[in-house]
Scaffold this motif. Structure first.
Motif, PDB file in Angstrom:
ATOM      1  N   VAL A 156       0.878  -1.171   0.000  1.00 29.52           N
ATOM      2  CA  VAL A 156       0.000   0.000   0.000  1.00 29.52           C
ATOM      3  C   VAL A 156       0.916   1.223   0.000  1.00 29.52           C
ATOM      4  CG1 VAL A 156      -1.761   1.301   1.242  1.00 29.52           C
ATOM      5  CG2 VAL A 156      -1.768  -1.206   1.321  1.00 29.52           C
ATOM      6  N   VAL A 157       0.690   2.149  -0.925  1.00 32.58           N
ATOM      7  CA  VAL A 157       1.545   3.332  -1.031  1.00 32.58           C
ATOM      8  C   VAL A 157       0.674   4.579  -0.871  1.00 32.58           C
ATOM      9  CG1 VAL A 157       3.165   4.613  -2.453  1.00 32.58           C
ATOM     10  CG2 VAL A 157       3.141   2.107  -2.543  1.00 32.58           C
ATOM     11  N   GLU A 158       0.949   5.363   0.156  1.00 32.52           N
ATOM     12  CA  GLU A 158       0.167   6.570   0.453  1.00 32.52           C
ATOM     13  C   GLU A 158       1.020   7.810   0.188  1.00 32.52           C
ATOM     14  OE1 GLU A 158      -2.930   8.987   1.785  1.00 32.52           O
ATOM     15  OE2 GLU A 158      -2.974   6.816   1.535  1.00 32.52           O
ATOM     16  N   PRO A 159       0.729   8.582  -0.879  1.00 32.66           N
ATOM     17  CA  PRO A 159       1.504   9.800  -1.158  1.00 32.66           C
ATOM     18  C   PRO A 159       1.410  10.788  -0.005  1.00 32.66           C
ATOM     19  CG  PRO A 159       0.153   9.183  -3.034  1.00 32.66           C
ATOM     20  CD  PRO A 159      -0.308   8.345  -1.891  1.00 32.66           C
ATOM     21  N   LEU A 160       2.508  11.466   0.270  1.00 31.73           N
ATOM     22  CA  LEU A 160       2.542  12.447   1.345  1.00 31.73           C
ATOM     23  C   LEU A 160       2.690  13.861   0.792  1.00 31.73           C
ATOM     24  CD1 LEU A 160       4.784  10.531   3.933  1.00 31.73           C
ATOM     25  CD2 LEU A 160       2.292  10.757   3.910  1.00 31.73           C
ATOM     26  N   TYR A 161       3.882  14.219   0.334  1.00 35.67           N
ATOM     27  CA  TYR A 161       4.060  15.559  -0.223  1.00 35.67           C
ATOM     28  C   TYR A 161       5.277  15.577  -1.141  1.00 35.67           C
ATOM     29  CZ  TYR A 161       7.486  16.105   3.582  1.00 35.67           C
ATOM     30  OH  TYR A 161       8.527  15.945   4.454  1.00 35.67           O
ATOM     31  N   GLU A 162       5.432  16.684  -1.858  1.00 33.65           N
ATOM     32  CA  GLU A 162       6.519  16.816  -2.826  1.00 33.65           C
ATOM     33  C   GLU A 162       7.682  17.586  -2.215  1.00 33.65           C
ATOM     34  OE1 GLU A 162       6.247  17.103  -7.486  1.00 33.65           O
ATOM     35  OE2 GLU A 162       5.863  19.061  -6.602  1.00 33.65           O
ATOM     36  N   GLU A 163       8.896  17.074  -2.448  1.00 28.96           N
ATOM     37  CA  GLU A 163      10.107  17.713  -1.945  1.00 28.96           C
ATOM     38  C   GLU A 163      10.910  18.273  -3.116  1.00 28.96           C
ATOM     39  OE1 GLU A 163      11.298  15.260   2.018  1.00 28.96           O
ATOM     40  OE2 GLU A 163      11.724  14.269   0.123  1.00 28.96           O
ATOM     41  N   SER A 164      11.481  19.455  -2.923  1.00 34.81           N
ATOM     42  CA  SER A 164      12.271  20.103  -3.965  1.00 34.81           C
ATOM     43  C   SER A 164      13.759  20.043  -3.624  1.00 34.81           C
ATOM     44  CB  SER A 164      11.854  21.567  -4.115  1.00 34.81           C
ATOM     45  OG  SER A 164      10.505  21.657  -4.502  1.00 34.81           O
ATOM     46  N   TYR A 165      14.569  19.940  -4.665  1.00 30.44           N
ATOM     47  CA  TYR A 165      16.019  19.971  -4.493  1.00 30.44           C
ATOM     48  C   TYR A 165      16.533  21.401  -4.602  1.00 30.44           C
ATOM     49  CZ  TYR A 165      16.843  14.955  -4.500  1.00 30.44           C
ATOM     50  OH  TYR A 165      16.875  13.628  -4.152  1.00 30.44           O
ATOM     51  N   ILE A 166      17.585  21.660  -3.860  1.00 25.21           N
ATOM     52  CA  ILE A 166      18.294  22.923  -3.963  1.00 25.21           C
ATOM     53  C   ILE A 166      19.760  22.614  -4.263  1.00 25.21           C
ATOM     54  CG2 ILE A 166      16.742  24.167  -2.416  1.00 25.21           C
ATOM     55  CD1 ILE A 166      18.747  23.718  -0.163  1.00 25.21           C
ATOM     56  N   ALA A 167      20.490  23.621  -4.683  1.00 27.83           N
ATOM     57  CA  ALA A 167      21.911  23.444  -4.987  1.00 27.83           C
ATOM     58  C   ALA A 167      22.754  23.742  -3.750  1.00 27.83           C
ATOM     59  CB  ALA A 167      22.326  24.366  -6.126  1.00 27.83           C
ATOM     60  N   ALA A 168      23.824  22.992  -3.609  1.00 24.52           N
ATOM     61  CA  ALA A 168      24.808  23.247  -2.554  1.00 24.52           C
ATOM     62  C   ALA A 168      26.140  23.536  -3.252  1.00 24.52           C
ATOM     63  CB  ALA A 168      24.930  22.051  -1.624  1.00 24.52           C
ATOM     64  N   LEU A 169      26.654  24.746  -3.067  1.00 28.14           N
ATOM     65  CA  LEU A 169      27.842  25.194  -3.792  1.00 28.14           C
ATOM     66  C   LEU A 169      28.968  25.560  -2.829  1.00 28.14           C
ATOM     67  CD1 LEU A 169      25.107  27.006  -4.858  1.00 28.14           C
ATOM     68  CD2 LEU A 169      26.616  27.177  -6.829  1.00 28.14           C
ATOM     69  N   PRO A 170      30.211  25.454  -3.290  1.00 26.84           N
ATOM     70  CA  PRO A 170      31.313  25.988  -2.486  1.00 26.84           C
ATOM     71  C   PRO A 170      31.080  27.478  -2.256  1.00 26.84           C
ATOM     72  CG  PRO A 170      32.131  24.698  -4.337  1.00 26.84           C
ATOM     73  CD  PRO A 170      30.668  24.867  -4.561  1.00 26.84           C
ATOM     74  N   GLU A 171      31.325  27.972  -1.056  1.00 33.41           N
ATOM     75  CA  GLU A 171      31.010  29.370  -0.747  1.00 33.41           C
ATOM     76  C   GLU A 171      31.792  30.359  -1.604  1.00 33.41           C
ATOM     77  OE1 GLU A 171      31.804  29.877   3.358  1.00 33.41           O
ATOM     78  OE2 GLU A 171      33.958  29.474   3.201  1.00 33.41           O
ATOM     79  N   SER A 172      32.891  29.888  -2.225  1.00 33.43           N
ATOM     80  CA  SER A 172      33.683  30.776  -3.088  1.00 33.43           C
ATOM     81  C   SER A 172      33.213  30.751  -4.536  1.00 33.43           C
ATOM     82  CB  SER A 172      35.158  30.363  -3.037  1.00 33.43           C
ATOM     83  OG  SER A 172      35.316  29.001  -3.474  1.00 33.43           O
ATOM     84  N   HIS A 173      32.209  29.932  -4.845  1.00 36.66           N
ATOM     85  CA  HIS A 173      31.734  29.792  -6.225  1.00 36.66           C
ATOM     86  C   HIS A 173      30.986  31.062  -6.651  1.00 36.66           C
ATOM     87  CE1 HIS A 173      29.719  28.145  -9.758  1.00 36.66           C
ATOM     88  NE2 HIS A 173      30.529  27.089  -9.679  1.00 36.66           N
ATOM     89  N   PRO A 174      31.157  31.488  -7.920  1.00 35.57           N
ATOM     90  CA  PRO A 174      30.452  32.688  -8.400  1.00 35.57           C
ATOM     91  C   PRO A 174      28.933  32.607  -8.241  1.00 35.57           C
ATOM     92  CG  PRO A 174      32.165  32.058  -9.941  1.00 35.57           C
ATOM     93  CD  PRO A 174      32.100  30.961  -8.935  1.00 35.57           C
ATOM     94  N   LEU A 175      28.353  31.416  -8.395  1.00 33.23           N
ATOM     95  CA  LEU A 175      26.898  31.271  -8.277  1.00 33.23           C
ATOM     96  C   LEU A 175      26.412  31.364  -6.835  1.00 33.23           C
ATOM     97  CD1 LEU A 175      26.219  28.380 -10.831  1.00 33.23           C
ATOM     98  CD2 LEU A 175      25.739  30.811 -11.126  1.00 33.23           C
ATOM     99  N   ALA A 176      27.352  31.337  -5.876  1.00 32.69           N
ATOM    100  CA  ALA A 176      26.957  31.396  -4.469  1.00 32.69           C
ATOM    101  C   ALA A 176      26.276  32.718  -4.124  1.00 32.69           C
ATOM    102  CB  ALA A 176      28.174  31.172  -3.572  1.00 32.69           C
ATOM    103  N   LYS A 177      26.502  33.726  -4.936  1.00 35.89           N
ATOM    104  CA  LYS A 177      25.906  35.034  -4.667  1.00 35.89           C
ATOM    105  C   LYS A 177      24.713  35.330  -5.561  1.00 35.89           C
ATOM    106  CE  LYS A 177      30.275  37.016  -3.057  1.00 35.89           C
ATOM    107  NZ  LYS A 177      31.278  38.098  -3.254  1.00 35.89           N
ATOM    108  N   LYS A 178      24.366  34.347  -6.418  1.00 35.34           N
ATOM    109  CA  LYS A 178      23.223  34.539  -7.304  1.00 35.34           C
ATOM    110  C   LYS A 178      22.038  33.760  -6.755  1.00 35.34           C
ATOM    111  CE  LYS A 178      21.519  33.743 -11.988  1.00 35.34           C
ATOM    112  NZ  LYS A 178      21.780  33.158 -13.320  1.00 35.34           N
ATOM    113  N   GLN A 179      20.919  34.446  -6.558  1.00 30.38           N
ATOM    114  CA  GLN A 179      19.749  33.757  -6.017  1.00 30.38           C
ATOM    115  C   GLN A 179      18.485  34.264  -6.681  1.00 30.38           C
ATOM    116  OE1 GLN A 179      19.333  34.102  -1.786  1.00 30.38           O
ATOM    117  NE2 GLN A 179      17.767  32.553  -1.654  1.00 30.38           N
TER     118      GLN A 179
END
Length: 298
Positions: A156-179
């Motif tokens: 029996v499979v009961e759906p619960l909710y949807e989870e989203s992925y986020i990115a984890a970047l090195p803090e020195s990465h250029p994209l670390a400041k883009k949101q």
């Protein structure tokens, strides 16, 4: 020796009077005397010294009184626990958690279980969907958190909710400041991802999403555990991905960034055997369903 004879013996030992003990037990005095004599005969021990005017315990009787009270208490406690198990209020339930649910749901599930069902022991383990499905098939766990889709007719499979992925970047990465960042920002970036064998559907969806965005992802390393992927990201190996609920993990040297297009998601579900007959397992299933913050995916 019969169980009722222990009760009769304790009543006489406490009253030290056959007439009063018989009255409290709603028996006739001759019937009570006969049962005590039968008990002594079965034990081959004299439990009472008695005359027409008084009754007292022998030394052996005093020791047997301790034993009889202990046995009676253990039996009564055993009956109570058995009733609790039958009612779903006691027992052991084995729950398989996903990586994210281990961090975001396990604490509240454990707190709620201790409050509502203090006689229930939850044994928690972690693993992927395929691991939990196999563990359910082979009765190694009773309830499993899994990710859809699942095609397993025995569950029996009961759906619960949807989870989203986020990115984890090195803090020195250029994209670390883009949101937020976009899937297109991942083109030509070294990426750290799950092993294909661990999450084949997620892996395939990720590759497909990247190809639809116009590039083939550069996966430089695969790692099962979020802690490992975060460590690799902190070391500058590349960008990795974690479920949003996992960002509560403290990871030095890592910055979390959401995706603008929310391109990578998973649907969390609860699974258990169709043939599950344990009352306590079904009680814990109900408890989990009310503990999970939302049941929006149907």
């Amino acid at each position: 020796m019969e169980f009722r004879q222990l009760k009769y013996f304790i009543a006489v030992a406490e009253a030290l009077h056959f007439g009063r003990a018989a009255e409290s037990l709603h028996l006739s005095q001759p019937a009570l005397s006969k049962q005590i004599q039968a008990l002594e005969d079965s034990l081959e021990i004299q439990l009472f010294d008695r005359t027409k005017h008084w009754v007292k315990l022998t030394a052996a009787g005093q020791k047997f009184l301790e034993v009889a009270r202990s046995v009676l208490q253990n039996v009564e406690e055993g009956i109570q626990i058995t009733r609790q198990i039958a009612d779903g209020r006691a027992g052991t339930v084995r729950v398989g958690l996903t990586e994210a649910s281990l961090f975001c749901l396990a604490p509240s599930i454990l707190r709620t279980c201790r409050k509502r069902y203090p006689q229930v022991d939850l044994l928690l383990s972690s693993g992927g969907t395929e691991t939990h499905v196999e563990a359910l098939r082979t009765h190694q766990i009773d309830i499993g958190f899994v990710y859809l889709p699942i095609r397993e007719p025995t569950l029996v499979v009961e759906p619960l909710y949807e989870e989203s992925y986020i990115a984890a970047l090195p803090e020195s990465h250029p994209l670390a400041k883009k949101q937020p960042i976009s899937i297109h920002d991942l083109a030509n970036e070294p990426l750290i991802f799950y092993p294909r064998s661990l999450a084949p559907v997620l892996y395939a969806n990720f590759i497909k999403s990247c190809e639809q965005a116009g590039f083939v992802p550069t996966i430089v390393q695969e790692a099962e555990l979020a802690q490992t992927r975060l460590g690799l990201a902190a070391a500058g190996v590349g960008i990795t991905f974690v479920l949003a609920d996992v960002k509560t993990l403290s990871a030095k040297g890592v910055v979390y960034q959401p995706f603008a297009d929310n391109f990578l998601t998973l649907k969390l579900a609860l699974a258990w055997r169709c043939t599950e007959s344990s009352s306590v397992v079904h009680e814990i299933i109900k408890m989990i369903q009310t503990t999970v913050p939302e049941l929006s995916v149907k």
